[in-house]
Design an enzyme around this catalytic site. Sequence first.
Site, PDB file in Angstrom:
ATOM      1  N   HIS A  90       0.823  -1.214   0.000  1.00 32.52           N
ATOM      2  CA  HIS A  90       0.000   0.000   0.000  1.00 32.52           C
ATOM      3  C   HIS A  90       0.858   1.266   0.000  1.00 32.52           C
ATOM      4  CE1 HIS A  90      -3.629  -2.352   0.692  1.00 32.52           C
ATOM      5  NE2 HIS A  90      -3.067  -2.919   1.745  1.00 32.52           N
ATOM      6  N   HIS A 119       2.552   9.164   1.611  1.00 35.23           N
ATOM      7  CA  HIS A 119       1.418   9.157   0.699  1.00 35.23           C
ATOM      8  C   HIS A 119       1.762  10.121  -0.431  1.00 35.23           C
ATOM      9  CE1 HIS A 119      -1.210   7.068   3.647  1.00 35.23           C
ATOM     10  NE2 HIS A 119      -0.492   7.744   4.527  1.00 35.23           N
ATOM     11  N   GLU A 129      -2.425  13.716   1.765  1.00 35.80           N
ATOM     12  CA  GLU A 129      -3.737  13.334   2.288  1.00 35.80           C
ATOM     13  C   GLU A 129      -4.473  14.561   2.827  1.00 35.80           C
ATOM     14  OE1 GLU A 129      -4.248   8.930   2.906  1.00 35.80           O
ATOM     15  OE2 GLU A 129      -3.254   9.596   4.745  1.00 35.80           O
ATOM     16  N   HIS A 142       3.937  10.630   7.337  1.00 32.96           N
ATOM     17  CA  HIS A 142       3.341  10.451   8.661  1.00 32.96           C
ATOM     18  C   HIS A 142       4.329   9.706   9.558  1.00 32.96           C
ATOM     19  CE1 HIS A 142      -0.896  10.540   6.657  1.00 32.96           C
ATOM     20  NE2 HIS A 142      -0.383  11.747   6.813  1.00 32.96           N
ATOM     21  N   THR A 225      -5.810   6.896   8.524  1.00 35.08           N
ATOM     22  CA  THR A 225      -6.287   7.208   7.174  1.00 35.08           C
ATOM     23  C   THR A 225      -6.377   5.968   6.285  1.00 35.08           C
ATOM     24  OG1 THR A 225      -4.071   7.711   6.341  1.00 35.08           O
ATOM     25  CG2 THR A 225      -5.324   9.531   7.319  1.00 35.08           C
TER      26      THR A 225
END
Length: 307
Positions: A90, A119, A129, A142, A225
């Site tokens: 991911h 991300h 995000e 993050h 998230t």
Amino acid sequence: MRAHVTRLLLVSVWIVCTGAADWCYQTQVTCDSQCKGPDSWHELNGDCKKNRQSPINIVTRKTILDHKLTPFIFSGYQEAFSSTMKNNGHTVTATVPQSFTVRGGNLESTYKAVQFHFHWGVNGSAGSEHTIDGEQYPMEMHIVHMKEEFDSLKNALMVKHGVAVLGFFYEKSNSANSKYGKLIEALTKLESTDATTMLSGLSLSNLLPSEENMTNYYRYEGSLTTPNCTEGVVWTVFEHPIPLSNEQLVAFTSLKFKDGKPMIKTFRPVQPNHGYPVYRSGCTVILLSYTVLLACACSALGLSRLY
């Protein structure tokens, strides 16, 4: 008995055909895909449709100045360490020694670091995000922390405010950020899912904005998230972005999702905050630089986006 067996077969077929236990990002959703995109995450876990979901669009004029949001006190962040980086299907994650901690900033406890991840968009385009006044940055990092009394992130997530996440934006720069050289190079070894590599000589402080640019940030209570979208997470989103060249940003898109598709647009769309407050830090420390002092004054007046 025959009816019971038929029902079991139907359930089994449904699980196989729908991939009910798997989630994915929107770019992976196709007519023949078996994963659930962001709009359907709540079908996998009901928490993904609760009222304090992350990320959000931070509307600066609606933020509330909070003088209790003082500078953070970091421990271990300047120390070089070795990290295991992994493509988990991911995103790309990196482990952090749990001896590294953060406190202050009106956090209710000392939190120890667990891991950091990213991300991003596609080819250096919008991919963060969180957004600020509707602006989406190319990438967001993050750093995930848990209260120091917990021994696992899973246990920390069971308690409100058990997890604190520090969020950092990235902006496109004309020149490469040399402090990210080793990390960017490591990405070449992480193309496929479950690929890992060791990264040594890494320092968290080298990955972050300068100390004087760490005083301006936003605070709100939200969620993870990604599924399970657990709420009760304390979010800190820093205002000043970290510069990376376009080539460095593009390097992240060389990775692949576990379905083999290019790992691009790895962000959850912003969620409604249902009127819950978002706070902004105030300048309560003496700063020697006139430029930084002016930036703080603008921030306190709600003008930081114009500065």
